[in-house]
Design a protein around this motif. Structure first.
Motif, PDB file in Angstrom:
ATOM      1  N   HIS A   1       3.712  -0.387 -10.739  1.00 22.17           N
ATOM      2  CA  HIS A   1       2.728  -0.713 -11.784  1.00 22.17           C
ATOM      3  C   HIS A   1       1.821  -1.896 -11.417  1.00 22.17           C
ATOM      4  CE1 HIS A   1       4.281   2.200 -14.565  1.00 22.17           C
ATOM      5  NE2 HIS A   1       5.477   1.648 -14.568  1.00 22.17           N
ATOM      6  N   LEU A   2       1.708  -2.206 -10.146  1.00 20.66           N
ATOM      7  CA  LEU A   2       0.867  -3.337  -9.735  1.00 20.66           C
ATOM      8  C   LEU A   2      -0.589  -2.900  -9.606  1.00 20.66           C
ATOM      9  CD1 LEU A   2       3.067  -5.022  -6.970  1.00 20.66           C
ATOM     10  CD2 LEU A   2       2.868  -5.633  -9.390  1.00 20.66           C
ATOM     11  N   ALA A   3      -1.505  -3.753 -10.064  1.00 20.80           N
ATOM     12  CA  ALA A   3      -2.934  -3.489  -9.898  1.00 20.80           C
ATOM     13  C   ALA A   3      -3.322  -3.670  -8.445  1.00 20.80           C
ATOM     14  CB  ALA A   3      -3.744  -4.445 -10.784  1.00 20.80           C
ATOM     15  N   PHE A   4      -4.457  -3.088  -8.052  1.00 19.83           N
ATOM     16  CA  PHE A   4      -4.885  -3.096  -6.652  1.00 19.83           C
ATOM     17  C   PHE A   4      -5.009  -4.514  -6.062  1.00 19.83           C
ATOM     18  CE2 PHE A   4      -8.278  -2.839  -3.370  1.00 19.83           C
ATOM     19  CZ  PHE A   4      -7.584  -2.061  -2.454  1.00 19.83           C
ATOM     20  N   PRO A   5      -5.584  -5.489  -6.790  1.00 18.94           N
ATOM     21  CA  PRO A   5      -5.662  -6.856  -6.224  1.00 18.94           C
ATOM     22  C   PRO A   5      -4.287  -7.443  -5.921  1.00 18.94           C
ATOM     23  CG  PRO A   5      -7.170  -6.630  -8.064  1.00 18.94           C
ATOM     24  CD  PRO A   5      -6.308  -5.403  -8.073  1.00 18.94           C
ATOM     25  N   LEU A   6      -3.295  -7.104  -6.740  1.00 20.31           N
ATOM     26  CA  LEU A   6      -1.947  -7.609  -6.500  1.00 20.31           C
ATOM     27  C   LEU A   6      -1.305  -6.929  -5.290  1.00 20.31           C
ATOM     28  CD1 LEU A   6      -0.589  -7.907 -10.151  1.00 20.31           C
ATOM     29  CD2 LEU A   6      -1.583  -9.683  -8.692  1.00 20.31           C
ATOM     30  N   VAL A   7      -1.635  -5.664  -5.088  1.00 21.87           N
ATOM     31  CA  VAL A   7      -1.158  -4.975  -3.885  1.00 21.87           C
ATOM     32  C   VAL A   7      -1.746  -5.630  -2.639  1.00 21.87           C
ATOM     33  CG1 VAL A   7      -1.203  -2.788  -2.613  1.00 21.87           C
ATOM     34  CG2 VAL A   7      -0.805  -2.786  -5.079  1.00 21.87           C
ATOM     35  N   LEU A   8      -3.044  -5.982  -2.697  1.00 24.50           N
ATOM     36  CA  LEU A   8      -3.672  -6.675  -1.568  1.00 24.50           C
ATOM     37  C   LEU A   8      -3.016  -8.029  -1.322  1.00 24.50           C
ATOM     38  CD1 LEU A   8      -7.495  -5.973  -2.069  1.00 24.50           C
ATOM     39  CD2 LEU A   8      -5.918  -4.899  -0.445  1.00 24.50           C
ATOM     40  N   PHE A   9      -2.671  -8.728  -2.387  1.00 28.05           N
ATOM     41  CA  PHE A   9      -1.996 -10.016  -2.272  1.00 28.05           C
ATOM     42  C   PHE A   9      -0.649  -9.854  -1.572  1.00 28.05           C
ATOM     43  CE2 PHE A   9       0.786 -13.233  -4.527  1.00 28.05           C
ATOM     44  CZ  PHE A   9       0.376 -14.307  -3.753  1.00 28.05           C
ATOM     45  N   ALA A  10       0.103  -8.828  -1.945  1.00 27.42           N
ATOM     46  CA  ALA A  10       1.398  -8.560  -1.315  1.00 27.42           C
ATOM     47  C   ALA A  10       1.224  -8.216   0.161  1.00 27.42           C
ATOM     48  CB  ALA A  10       2.108  -7.424  -2.049  1.00 27.42           C
ATOM     49  N   CYS A  11       0.173  -7.485   0.480  1.00 28.54           N
ATOM     50  CA  CYS A  11      -0.086  -7.107   1.868  1.00 28.54           C
ATOM     51  C   CYS A  11      -0.458  -8.323   2.720  1.00 28.54           C
ATOM     52  CB  CYS A  11      -1.205  -6.062   1.932  1.00 28.54           C
ATOM     53  SG  CYS A  11      -0.706  -4.424   1.343  1.00 28.54           S
ATOM     54  N   ALA A  12      -1.243  -9.234   2.133  1.00 37.19           N
ATOM     55  CA  ALA A  12      -1.593 -10.463   2.854  1.00 37.19           C
ATOM     56  C   ALA A  12      -0.340 -11.286   3.142  1.00 37.19           C
ATOM     57  CB  ALA A  12      -2.593 -11.280   2.035  1.00 37.19           C
ATOM     58  N   ALA A  13       0.561 -11.361   2.169  1.00 35.01           N
ATOM     59  CA  ALA A  13       1.824 -12.066   2.372  1.00 35.01           C
ATOM     60  C   ALA A  13       2.645 -11.409   3.467  1.00 35.01           C
ATOM     61  CB  ALA A  13       2.613 -12.097   1.061  1.00 35.01           C
ATOM     62  N   ALA A  14       2.619 -10.071   3.519  1.00 33.50           N
ATOM     63  CA  ALA A  14       3.367  -9.347   4.544  1.00 33.50           C
ATOM     64  C   ALA A  14       2.815  -9.621   5.943  1.00 33.50           C
ATOM     65  CB  ALA A  14       3.329  -7.842   4.254  1.00 33.50           C
ATOM     66  N   LEU A  15       1.498  -9.750   6.064  1.00 32.26           N
ATOM     67  CA  LEU A  15       0.889 -10.055   7.366  1.00 32.26           C
ATOM     68  C   LEU A  15       1.337 -11.431   7.861  1.00 32.26           C
ATOM     69  CD1 LEU A  15      -1.164  -9.382   9.628  1.00 32.26           C
ATOM     70  CD2 LEU A  15      -2.907 -10.491   8.210  1.00 32.26           C
TER      71      LEU A  15
ATOM     72  N   GLY B   1       5.105   3.289  -1.999  1.00 29.67           N
ATOM     73  CA  GLY B   1       3.706   3.087  -1.628  1.00 29.67           C
ATOM     74  C   GLY B   1       3.417   1.653  -1.257  1.00 29.67           C
ATOM     75  N   LEU B   2       3.900   0.718  -2.067  1.00 26.66           N
ATOM     76  CA  LEU B   2       3.716  -0.701  -1.782  1.00 26.66           C
ATOM     77  C   LEU B   2       4.422  -1.086  -0.491  1.00 26.66           C
ATOM     78  CD1 LEU B   2       2.747  -3.507  -2.660  1.00 26.66           C
ATOM     79  CD2 LEU B   2       4.872  -3.734  -3.984  1.00 26.66           C
ATOM     80  N   ALA B   3       5.627  -0.586  -0.306  1.00 28.68           N
ATOM     81  CA  ALA B   3       6.386  -0.891   0.904  1.00 28.68           C
ATOM     82  C   ALA B   3       5.679  -0.381   2.154  1.00 28.68           C
ATOM     83  CB  ALA B   3       7.788  -0.286   0.811  1.00 28.68           C
ATOM     84  N   ALA B   4       5.088   0.810   2.066  1.00 22.82           N
ATOM     85  CA  ALA B   4       4.381   1.372   3.220  1.00 22.82           C
ATOM     86  C   ALA B   4       3.153   0.537   3.578  1.00 22.82           C
ATOM     87  CB  ALA B   4       3.972   2.807   2.923  1.00 22.82           C
ATOM     88  N   ALA B   5       2.386   0.131   2.561  1.00 24.23           N
ATOM     89  CA  ALA B   5       1.205  -0.703   2.811  1.00 24.23           C
ATOM     90  C   ALA B   5       1.603  -2.046   3.406  1.00 24.23           C
ATOM     91  CB  ALA B   5       0.425  -0.901   1.515  1.00 24.23           C
ATOM     92  N   MET B   6       2.663  -2.653   2.859  1.00 23.38           N
ATOM     93  CA  MET B   6       3.140  -3.933   3.378  1.00 23.38           C
ATOM     94  C   MET B   6       3.721  -3.786   4.782  1.00 23.38           C
ATOM     95  SD  MET B   6       4.901  -5.599  -0.035  1.00 23.38           S
ATOM     96  CE  MET B   6       5.353  -7.121   0.806  1.00 23.38           C
ATOM     97  N   ALA B   7       4.335  -2.641   5.055  1.00 25.00           N
ATOM     98  CA  ALA B   7       4.921  -2.411   6.373  1.00 25.00           C
ATOM     99  C   ALA B   7       3.855  -2.427   7.467  1.00 25.00           C
ATOM    100  CB  ALA B   7       5.669  -1.079   6.389  1.00 25.00           C
ATOM    101  N   VAL B   8       2.696  -1.817   7.184  1.00 27.11           N
ATOM    102  CA  VAL B   8       1.598  -1.815   8.156  1.00 27.11           C
ATOM    103  C   VAL B   8       1.158  -3.255   8.449  1.00 27.11           C
ATOM    104  CG1 VAL B   8      -0.788  -1.135   8.578  1.00 27.11           C
ATOM    105  CG2 VAL B   8       0.811   0.478   7.510  1.00 27.11           C
ATOM    106  N   CYS B   9       1.061  -4.068   7.417  1.00 28.74           N
ATOM    107  CA  CYS B   9       0.648  -5.465   7.591  1.00 28.74           C
ATOM    108  C   CYS B   9       1.734  -6.277   8.276  1.00 28.74           C
ATOM    109  CB  CYS B   9       0.322  -6.077   6.233  1.00 28.74           C
ATOM    110  SG  CYS B   9      -1.077  -5.288   5.412  1.00 28.74           S
ATOM    111  N   ASN B  10       3.000  -6.005   7.930  1.00 32.70           N
ATOM    112  CA  ASN B  10       4.108  -6.698   8.577  1.00 32.70           C
ATOM    113  C   ASN B  10       4.157  -6.375  10.060  1.00 32.70           C
ATOM    114  OD1 ASN B  10       7.082  -7.398   9.203  1.00 32.70           O
ATOM    115  ND2 ASN B  10       6.846  -8.074   7.088  1.00 32.70           N
ATOM    116  N   LEU B  11       3.908  -5.104  10.390  1.00 31.46           N
ATOM    117  CA  LEU B  11       3.858  -4.670  11.788  1.00 31.46           C
ATOM    118  C   LEU B  11       2.747  -5.401  12.543  1.00 31.46           C
ATOM    119  CD1 LEU B  11       4.062  -1.021  13.074  1.00 31.46           C
ATOM    120  CD2 LEU B  11       2.249  -2.509  13.862  1.00 31.46           C
ATOM    121  N   SER B  12       1.574  -5.486  11.931  1.00 33.79           N
ATOM    122  CA  SER B  12       0.456  -6.181  12.573  1.00 33.79           C
ATOM    123  C   SER B  12       0.802  -7.643  12.831  1.00 33.79           C
ATOM    124  CB  SER B  12      -0.796  -6.084  11.687  1.00 33.79           C
ATOM    125  OG  SER B  12      -1.151  -4.735  11.458  1.00 33.79           O
ATOM    126  N   GLY B  13       1.443  -8.271  11.848  1.00 36.68           N
ATOM    127  CA  GLY B  13       1.863  -9.651  12.027  1.00 36.68           C
ATOM    128  C   GLY B  13       2.887  -9.792  13.141  1.00 36.68           C
TER     129      GLY B  13
END
Length: 262
Positions: free
Chosen positions: A8-22, A212-224
């Motif tokens: 139930h997270l809004a798109f800006p919050l998903v981006l925030f989580a992805c930035a943290a994952a990177l 879905g959130l985990a997959a998006a964060m995983a891509v950023c975590n991998l890049s990091g």
């Protein structure tokens, strides 16, 4: 369906989580401690579903740790006779820890990690050459036994909650075993990958992952992880030691502030 994918997270919050994952993936690949960046963000975004935050964190992290482990294996020497058994028992410890995750209050975890990080910082401050040169303290079966003992304890901790696991692994391998920082980071990533898998065995079937959130964060975590391993192997043990000490210091301030504010 949205709850299953993005909690139930809004798109800006998903981006925030992805930035943290990177950022978490970059730091974790070098010195561990990525979970202390990524997990608090998820707990902040999902305050009423901590187990969902834990499971999502594990799935995102396992991709980054696997990537970092693979990169280290290609660039540094890993003694599989001791690293393999350590990873195996750590996986079992993580499985047991994850099964107990609902029983441990978050405040208790914060206090335990804070005490551990202060101890690590004091030890590094007093021993300024620790981890710069490899000085192996155990050989043969004794080395395997000591590493396995550390693996099962830290693995249990990783499954239980996981904050600071990578840093604890590196500190254990540097201080107790005598590895230098880059070599310790390599072994730590192999073991950390196993502990993440052990926890996921518990979390994933119970619906405790926002896929879905985990997959998006995983891509950023991998890049990091790619960025972090490149920096660590290129700059060497002295650089990694400085980053490690800096991360531990920041984590102490962060956890102390969190506890002070309740």
């Amino acid at each position: 369906m949205h709850a299953v994918l993005f909690a139930h997270l809004a798109f800006p919050l998903v981006l925030f989580a992805c930035a943290a994952a990177l950022v978490a993936g970059t730091v974790d690949a070098m010195v561990g401690g990525g979970g202390l960046i990524q997990l608090p963000v998820l707990l902040f975004l999902m305050p009423h579903t901590p187990v969902l935050a834990l499971g999502t964190n594990k799935l995102a992290s396992v991709v980054g740790t696997s990537t970092a482990a693979g990169r280290y294996i290609r660039r540094t020497k890993v003694d599989w006779r001791s690293a393999g058994p350590m990873a195996a028992v750590a996986l079992g410890g993580s499985f047991l820890g994850a099964a107990s995750a609902r029983l441990m209050p978050a405040a208790v975890l914060d206090v335990v990690v804070l005490v551990a990080m202060v101890g690590i910082a004091v030890h590094l401050w007093r021993n300024k050459t620790v981890g710069l040169v490899e000085r192996i303290r155990f050989e043969g079966a004794r080395r395997i036994a000591v590493m396995a003992a550390g693996g099962v304890v830290i693995g249990f901790w990783d499954g239980l909650a996981g904050p600071g696991t990578g840093s604890l692994l590196i500190f254990f391998l540097v201080s107790a075993i005598g590895l230098e920082f880059v070599g310790a980071s390599a072994v730590a990533k192999v073991v950390n990958c196993a502990t993440n898998v052990g926890a996921l065995i518990v979390f994933a079937p119970n619906g405790s992952v926002a896929w879905g959130l985990a997959a998006a964060m995983a891509v950023c975590n991998l890049s990091g992880a790619l960025i972090g391993t490149a920096l660590a192997t290129k700059r060497g043990a002295t650089f990694v030691r400085k980053v490690f000490f800096g991360v531990v210091s920041l984590l102490i301030v962060s956890l102390a502030s969190k506890l002070a504010m309740g």
